[in-house]
Design a protein around this motif. Structure first.
Motif, PDB file in Angstrom:
ATOM      1  N   LEU A 284       0.823  -1.202   0.000  1.00 50.31           N
ATOM      2  CA  LEU A 284       0.000   0.000   0.000  1.00 50.31           C
ATOM      3  C   LEU A 284       0.861   1.257   0.000  1.00 50.31           C
ATOM      4  O   LEU A 284       1.946   1.279   0.567  1.00 50.31           O
ATOM      5  CB  LEU A 284      -0.910   0.017   1.230  1.00 50.31           C
ATOM      6  N   GLY A 285       0.349   2.293  -0.662  1.00 52.17           N
ATOM      7  CA  GLY A 285       0.973   3.606  -0.569  1.00 52.17           C
ATOM      8  C   GLY A 285       1.809   4.011  -1.761  1.00 52.17           C
ATOM      9  O   GLY A 285       1.927   5.202  -2.050  1.00 52.17           O
ATOM     10  N   ILE A 289      -1.955   4.569  -4.242  1.00 46.01           N
ATOM     11  CA  ILE A 289      -2.806   3.539  -3.643  1.00 46.01           C
ATOM     12  C   ILE A 289      -2.017   2.281  -3.322  1.00 46.01           C
ATOM     13  O   ILE A 289      -2.063   1.766  -2.208  1.00 46.01           O
ATOM     14  CB  ILE A 289      -3.984   3.185  -4.569  1.00 46.01           C
ATOM     15  N   GLY A 290      -1.274   1.764  -4.279  1.00 46.89           N
ATOM     16  CA  GLY A 290      -0.521   0.546  -4.037  1.00 46.89           C
ATOM     17  C   GLY A 290       0.192   0.083  -5.284  1.00 46.89           C
ATOM     18  O   GLY A 290      -0.142   0.494  -6.403  1.00 46.89           O
ATOM     19  N   ASP A 347      -9.470  -2.647  -2.179  1.00 49.12           N
ATOM     20  CA  ASP A 347     -10.594  -2.308  -1.319  1.00 49.12           C
ATOM     21  C   ASP A 347     -11.228  -3.567  -0.737  1.00 49.12           C
ATOM     22  O   ASP A 347     -11.550  -3.627   0.461  1.00 49.12           O
ATOM     23  CB  ASP A 347     -11.626  -1.511  -2.128  1.00 49.12           C
ATOM     24  N   THR A 395      -8.427   7.120  -1.592  1.00 51.84           N
ATOM     25  CA  THR A 395      -7.703   8.003  -0.679  1.00 51.84           C
ATOM     26  C   THR A 395      -8.616   8.505   0.430  1.00 51.84           C
ATOM     27  O   THR A 395      -8.229   8.541   1.603  1.00 51.84           O
ATOM     28  CB  THR A 395      -7.109   9.192  -1.457  1.00 51.84           C
ATOM     29  N   TRP A 398      -9.581   5.116   2.626  1.00 56.78           N
ATOM     30  CA  TRP A 398      -8.557   4.309   3.291  1.00 56.78           C
ATOM     31  C   TRP A 398      -7.271   5.083   3.559  1.00 56.78           C
ATOM     32  O   TRP A 398      -6.226   4.480   3.768  1.00 56.78           O
ATOM     33  CB  TRP A 398      -8.209   3.085   2.443  1.00 56.78           C
ATOM     34  N   LYS A 401      -4.663   3.946   6.238  1.00 57.32           N
ATOM     35  CA  LYS A 401      -4.151   2.600   5.963  1.00 57.32           C
ATOM     36  C   LYS A 401      -3.206   2.607   4.768  1.00 57.32           C
ATOM     37  O   LYS A 401      -2.212   1.873   4.749  1.00 57.32           O
ATOM     38  CB  LYS A 401      -5.306   1.634   5.729  1.00 57.32           C
ATOM     39  N   LEU A 402      -3.504   3.425   3.778  1.00 57.47           N
ATOM     40  CA  LEU A 402      -2.641   3.488   2.602  1.00 57.47           C
ATOM     41  C   LEU A 402      -1.274   4.062   2.940  1.00 57.47           C
ATOM     42  O   LEU A 402      -0.277   3.734   2.299  1.00 57.47           O
ATOM     43  CB  LEU A 402      -3.299   4.336   1.502  1.00 57.47           C
ATOM     44  N   ARG A 403      -1.234   4.902   3.950  1.00 59.21           N
ATOM     45  CA  ARG A 403       0.038   5.528   4.338  1.00 59.21           C
ATOM     46  C   ARG A 403       0.827   4.696   5.337  1.00 59.21           C
ATOM     47  O   ARG A 403       2.004   4.976   5.579  1.00 59.21           O
ATOM     48  CB  ARG A 403      -0.235   6.924   4.921  1.00 59.21           C
ATOM     49  N   ASP A 405       1.189   0.869   5.746  1.00 57.24           N
ATOM     50  CA  ASP A 405       1.046  -0.560   5.497  1.00 57.24           C
ATOM     51  C   ASP A 405       1.824  -1.327   6.565  1.00 57.24           C
ATOM     52  O   ASP A 405       3.048  -1.193   6.667  1.00 57.24           O
ATOM     53  CB  ASP A 405       1.594  -0.906   4.105  1.00 57.24           C
TER      54      ASP A 405
END
Length: 438
Positions: A284-285, A289-290, A347, A395, A398, A401-403, A405
């Motif tokens: 993630l991130g 997003i990932g 997601d 964004t 989530w 959580k995306l920032r 992992d």
């Protein structure tokens, strides 16, 4: 002090070479149970509750070289995940003395044998039906979980025209897949080519697959949701039509993990036609997003051999994903309103984790992936606008959580090649004053 309920704390580490220079930093994942059975990533540095160590009987004779691993295995059996904590800072420098395992991983074969026995005994103590084996990287371990039952798996494959890709996918699947209790549901999203229409009629009349026809604008999430409403299998496999089966055990391996009660979804190792890894789990991130872990590697060790070991990730790609049908329905399937094309798998995986289930990736389920051959790149204004809206939705939903992992260390980069060093780290130093932080 902040969390007195913690029982086991471990940190990152690096090494000191013979001349005393720091090298080979190991920036670790947060608690990752399957990876821990493959490699001992917690021992340097570990701080363990005295009461817990006494409860499990302390160190044991007969496990020399892996006595810390054996102790850690017995400790984590007695505590909850919330009682284990990872400090993402290097608090330990491992000396690379001559002939030490820090310098030469194979220098102490007795240590690897002791670790193997420690894991095998751990499985017996916890009542897990699994067999410990040595994978290609012999200093690590793999657990093979037997299939106690033979449930049906529904393999869902959306497609449109370009029948050569679907034909290759199905031919390889029927020819090579060792696990045979599966059905194939093809979702035809408006094919127009005569060759494709004839092929779909052929496989349907032969009983190889059921064909669900959906003449509507492309919505990957909705195509899968419609097919799954008619799927007969207890387990669901989401597949792209541009896959090619290359290993007979791919489905059995994924199913053996998906049947474990704590696992919510399982992803596979996908490789480009030239052998490079295309998907090794999702970090993630990166790119907002990932992005796919270990992309571009062939047989290199990668970051502390992680490309070759079963482990948790926050998400895996739906190009090849296996899950229980009940789990899929509990979270409402893929989001066909906000995520019609991109990020619906990320997601989905994050929502599955909210159920308390884990997302697992295995390198021992391997397929070839020709990647986005049917739909092509995001190269039109309409596609780019839709993609931007999906990025914004993810964004907003989530963001935190995306920032952060948990399976990717904040000392590792998101703005360049994955598993390279972040500069600066995405981590505040609590010992700095407010002035120093600015």
């Amino acid at each position: 002090d902040r969390n007195p309920g913690l029982k086991y704390i471990y940190s990152d580490e690096d090494k000191l070479d013979i001349e005393g220079r720091r090298c080979d930093p190991h920036f670790k994942t947060d608690w990752n149970p399957d990876l821990f059975l493959a490699q001992n990533f917690v021992s340097h540095l570990s701080v363990v509750s005295t009461e817990l160590v006494r409860k499990v009987g302390g160190f044991r004779l007969g496990y020399e070289g892996a006595q810390d691993y054996d102790l850690a295995l017995r400790c984590v059996e007695q505590i909850k995940t919330a009682e284990i904590h990872h400090i993402p800072r290097i608090l330990y420098h491992w000396r690379c003395a001559t002939e030490s395992s820090a310098a030469y991983a194979d220098s102490k074969p007795y240590a690897h044998e002791a670790a193997f026995r420690a894991v095998t005994e751990h499985l017996k103590r916890t009542g897990v039906q699994g067999t410990t084996v040595l994978p290609q990287r012999r200093i690590y371990r793999r657990i093979i979980y037997p299939l106690q039952e033979q449930p049906m798996v529904s393999l869902i494959i959306p497609t449109r025209d370009q029948s050569s890709f679907l034909r290759r996918c199905l031919d390889s699947m029927f020819e090579m897949t060792a696990y045979r209790d599966f059905e194939v549901v093809i979702v035809d999203n408006g094919s127009r080519e005569e060759e494709t229409i004839a092929y779909l009629a052929e496989i349907e009349s032969s009983g190889q697959a059921r064909v669900l026809r959906v003449d509507a604008p492309f919505n990957y999430s909705r195509l899968n949701n419609l097919a799954i409403s008619q799927a007969r299998g207890e387990y669901l496999g989401l597949l792209n039509n541009d896959l090619e089966v290359t290993h007979a055990e791919w489905l059995g391996e994924m199913l053996s993990h998906a049947m474990r009660p704590e696992i919510g979804a399982v992803g596979a190792c996908l490789r480009y036609p030239d052998g490079r890894i295309q998907h090794g789990g999702v970090i993630l991130g990166q790119k907002g997003i990932g992005a796919h872990a270990h992309a571009g590697l062939i047989d290199e060790d990668g970051y502390f051999s992680r490309p070759h070991l079963v482990q948790d990730f926050s998400a895996v790609t739906a190009a090849c994903l296996l899950t229980r049908k009940t789990t899929y329905l509990r979270v409402g399937g893929l989001d066909e309103v906000h995520l019609t094309v991109a990020f619906n798998d990320v997601d989905f995986c994050l929502r599955v984790q909210e159920l308390g289930l884990r997302i697992l990736w295995t390198p021992f389920a391997e397929l070839r992936h020709y990647e986005s051959t049917s739909r092509g790149p995001e190269d039109t204004l309409l596609k780019q606008q839709r993609f931007a809206a999906e990025v914004q939705y993810m964004t907003d939903k989530w963001g935190d959580k995306l920032r952060n992992d948990p399976f990717y260390n904040p000392n590792l980069a998101l703005d360049k090649q994955l598993f390279s060093l972040a500069f600066p780290p995405r981590l505040a130093k609590p010992w700095l004053t407010a002035k120093e932080r600015t």
